[in-house]
Design a protein around this motif. Structure first.
Motif, mmCIF file in Angstrom:
data_model
loop_
_atom_site.group_PDB
_atom_site.id
_atom_site.type_symbol
_atom_site.label_atom_id
_atom_site.label_comp_id
_atom_site.label_asym_id
_atom_site.label_seq_id
_atom_site.Cartn_x
_atom_site.Cartn_y
_atom_site.Cartn_z
ATOM 1 N N ARG A 31 13.219 17.839 -6.218
ATOM 2 C CA ARG A 31 14.351 17.040 -6.690
ATOM 3 C C ARG A 31 14.672 15.873 -5.763
ATOM 4 N NH1 ARG A 31 16.996 19.014 -10.913
ATOM 5 N NH2 ARG A 31 16.478 21.113 -11.617
ATOM 6 N N ARG A 32 13.692 15.470 -4.976
ATOM 7 C CA ARG A 32 13.865 14.324 -4.087
ATOM 8 C C ARG A 32 12.707 13.359 -4.265
ATOM 9 N NH1 ARG A 32 14.732 16.958 1.749
ATOM 10 N NH2 ARG A 32 12.961 18.170 0.977
ATOM 11 N N SER A 33 12.971 12.080 -4.126
ATOM 12 C CA SER A 33 11.910 11.084 -4.179
ATOM 13 C C SER A 33 11.300 10.937 -2.791
ATOM 14 C CB SER A 33 12.458 9.735 -4.657
ATOM 15 O OG SER A 33 13.418 9.241 -3.734
ATOM 16 N N ARG A 34 10.089 10.443 -2.730
ATOM 17 C CA ARG A 34 9.435 10.208 -1.459
ATOM 18 C C ARG A 34 8.423 9.081 -1.611
ATOM 19 N NH1 ARG A 34 6.673 14.431 -3.732
ATOM 20 N NH2 ARG A 34 4.409 14.522 -3.467
ATOM 21 N N VAL A 35 7.966 8.571 -0.485
ATOM 22 C CA VAL A 35 6.981 7.488 -0.481
ATOM 23 C C VAL A 35 5.699 7.999 0.141
ATOM 24 C CG1 VAL A 35 6.416 5.212 0.460
ATOM 25 C CG2 VAL A 35 8.718 5.663 -0.398
ATOM 26 N N VAL A 36 4.566 7.727 -0.496
ATOM 27 C CA VAL A 36 3.270 8.109 0.052
ATOM 28 C C VAL A 36 2.445 6.846 0.288
ATOM 29 C CG1 VAL A 36 3.277 10.375 -1.038
ATOM 30 C CG2 VAL A 36 2.249 8.443 -2.238
ATOM 31 N N GLU A 37 1.540 6.924 1.236
ATOM 32 C CA GLU A 37 0.705 5.776 1.589
ATOM 33 C C GLU A 37 -0.607 5.801 0.808
ATOM 34 O OE1 GLU A 37 0.162 5.756 5.803
ATOM 35 O OE2 GLU A 37 2.240 6.338 6.178
ATOM 36 N N LEU A 38 -1.109 4.608 0.513
ATOM 37 C CA LEU A 38 -2.379 4.475 -0.184
ATOM 38 C C LEU A 38 -3.494 4.220 0.825
ATOM 39 C CD1 LEU A 38 -1.356 2.115 -3.136
ATOM 40 C CD2 LEU A 38 -1.536 4.593 -3.170
ATOM 41 N N SER A 39 -4.585 4.951 0.689
ATOM 42 C CA SER A 39 -5.760 4.653 1.505
ATOM 43 C C SER A 39 -6.380 3.353 0.992
ATOM 44 C CB SER A 39 -6.781 5.790 1.404
ATOM 45 O OG SER A 39 -7.243 5.923 0.063
ATOM 46 N N THR A 40 -7.258 2.762 1.797
ATOM 47 C CA THR A 40 -7.896 1.509 1.379
ATOM 48 C C THR A 40 -8.688 1.704 0.097
ATOM 49 O OG1 THR A 40 -8.070 0.780 3.684
ATOM 50 C CG2 THR A 40 -9.510 -0.293 2.076
ATOM 51 N N ARG A 41 -9.445 2.804 0.010
ATOM 52 C CA ARG A 41 -10.261 3.033 -1.183
ATOM 53 C C ARG A 41 -9.396 3.300 -2.410
ATOM 54 N NH1 ARG A 41 -13.050 8.989 -0.003
ATOM 55 N NH2 ARG A 41 -11.103 10.196 0.148
ATOM 56 N N LEU A 42 -8.261 3.949 -2.215
ATOM 57 C CA LEU A 42 -7.368 4.225 -3.338
ATOM 58 C C LEU A 42 -6.713 2.940 -3.819
ATOM 59 C CD1 LEU A 42 -5.889 6.033 -5.290
ATOM 60 C CD2 LEU A 42 -4.314 6.679 -3.460
ATOM 61 N N GLY B 59 0.792 -1.229 0.000
ATOM 62 C CA GLY B 59 0.000 0.000 0.000
ATOM 63 C C GLY B 59 0.820 1.274 0.000
ATOM 64 N N ILE B 60 1.882 1.307 -0.796
ATOM 65 C CA ILE B 60 2.707 2.515 -0.891
ATOM 66 C C ILE B 60 3.005 2.828 -2.355
ATOM 67 C CG2 ILE B 60 3.782 2.235 1.372
ATOM 68 C CD1 ILE B 60 6.283 1.199 -0.092
ATOM 69 N N VAL B 61 3.313 4.085 -2.613
ATOM 70 C CA VAL B 61 3.711 4.534 -3.942
ATOM 71 C C VAL B 61 4.989 5.352 -3.795
ATOM 72 C CG1 VAL B 61 3.153 6.078 -5.853
ATOM 73 C CG2 VAL B 61 1.395 4.582 -4.923
ATOM 74 N N ARG B 62 5.973 5.069 -4.629
ATOM 75 C CA ARG B 62 7.210 5.840 -4.629
ATOM 76 C C ARG B 62 7.128 6.896 -5.728
ATOM 77 N NH1 ARG B 62 12.057 6.056 -2.577
ATOM 78 N NH2 ARG B 62 11.672 4.208 -1.317
ATOM 79 N N ILE B 63 7.275 8.153 -5.334
ATOM 80 C CA ILE B 63 7.220 9.264 -6.285
ATOM 81 C C ILE B 63 8.639 9.734 -6.561
ATOM 82 C CG2 ILE B 63 6.422 11.621 -6.635
ATOM 83 C CD1 ILE B 63 4.016 10.948 -4.919
ATOM 84 N N GLU B 64 9.075 9.540 -7.787
ATOM 85 C CA GLU B 64 10.454 9.859 -8.156
ATOM 86 C C GLU B 64 10.567 10.822 -9.321
ATOM 87 O OE1 GLU B 64 12.096 5.993 -8.906
ATOM 88 O OE2 GLU B 64 12.751 5.768 -6.827
ATOM 89 N N ARG B 65 9.488 10.981 -10.093
ATOM 90 C CA ARG B 65 9.544 11.802 -11.306
ATOM 91 C C ARG B 65 8.320 12.711 -11.378
ATOM 92 N NH1 ARG B 65 10.390 6.723 -11.912
ATOM 93 N NH2 ARG B 65 8.211 6.375 -12.429
ATOM 94 N N SER B 66 8.363 13.626 -12.342
ATOM 95 C CA SER B 66 7.235 14.526 -12.551
ATOM 96 C C SER B 66 7.182 14.938 -14.023
ATOM 97 C CB SER B 66 7.360 15.772 -11.664
ATOM 98 O OG SER B 66 6.231 16.610 -11.800
ATOM 99 N N VAL B 67 5.984 15.246 -14.498
ATOM 100 C CA VAL B 67 5.788 15.735 -15.859
ATOM 101 C C VAL B 67 5.471 17.224 -15.778
ATOM 102 C CG1 VAL B 67 4.481 15.493 -17.993
ATOM 103 C CG2 VAL B 67 4.861 13.501 -16.538
ATOM 104 N N ASP B 68 6.204 18.057 -16.537
ATOM 105 C CA ASP B 68 5.911 19.490 -16.496
ATOM 106 C C ASP B 68 4.770 19.832 -17.452
ATOM 107 O OD1 ASP B 68 6.956 19.609 -19.067
ATOM 108 O OD2 ASP B 68 8.822 20.564 -18.480
#
Length: 206
Positions: free
Chosen positions: A121-132, A101-110
């Motif tokens: 300019r840093r990656s991070r990890v976000v948590e997924l809710s149950t519904r997501l 239940g996690i997503v790693r965010i490392e990139r972005s689209v302009d």
């Protein structure tokens, strides 16, 4: 930015206490004087019309699920993680772990559709809710290489944020709140932070 907002509130509280002779000086002012002024750190009030209440967010998501089912997982991701639209559009299935239940965010689209690093300019990890997590499970293809985009354009390439904003989000806001409300996908990021702070979520986590 969130810390600056909190400091602004504390400064007002201490200013009131100082005016009542409860404290000799304002500790926030003293701390800022020692720290020195930082470029771009000025406190700018956030327009409350650009933040949704919990009820408004719930209604927006219900309209999205009913009338924009193909785009609902993307809209829910923005609402439940607080990530930027460019970060969401750059996600590949290899970045998403539906088991933990996690997503790693490392990139972005302009705005021009160019792939690059995140704004910080840093990656991070976000948590997924149950519904997501359930929404992403439902939208994930049976055969899905890690490099495939989670939210591709109709042609399978990187979707531009401007395209999503005009094609989907603007119509969604009009359906939910009428033509008089003008909002961008970034309002979901503001709303996510605002609701978590109101619920007492740890500021460092937010």
């Amino acid at each position: 930015r969130s810390i600056e907002i909190v400091l602004g509130v504390l400064r007002l509280i201490f200013a009131h206490a100082q005016s009542q002779d409860l404290i000799p000086s304002n500790p926030v002012d003293a701390w800022k004087a020692v720290r020195g002024r930082r470029k771009g750190a000025g406190l700018q009030p956030l327009d409350r019309t650009k933040v949704l209440s919990a009820e408004e967010l719930g209604y927006l998501l219900s309209v999205a699920r009913t009338e924009f089912p193909e785009d609902y997982p993307l809209i829910l991701l923005l609402a439940d993680t607080g990530c930027r639209i460019g970060e969401a559009l750059a996600l590949c299935w290899g970045d998403v772990d539906l088991v933990t239940g996690i997503v790693r965010i490392e990139r972005s689209v302009d705005h021009a559709g160019r792939l690059g690093l995140t704004k910080t300019r840093r990656s991070r990890v976000v948590e997924l809710s149950t519904r997501l997590r359930e929404a992403l499970m439902s939208s994930k293809p049976d055969i899905c290489p890690d490099e495939d985009l989670v939210f591709p354009s109709d042609s399978g390439t990187l979707m531009r944020s401007g395209n999503f904003r005009s094609r989907v989000f603007r119509r969604l806001v009009r359906r939910a709140f009428g033509a008089g409300r003008s909002l961008t996908p970034h309002v979901l990021r503001h709303t996510w932070a605002s609701l978590h702070l109101a619920r007492g979520t740890n500021l460092k986590w937010v």
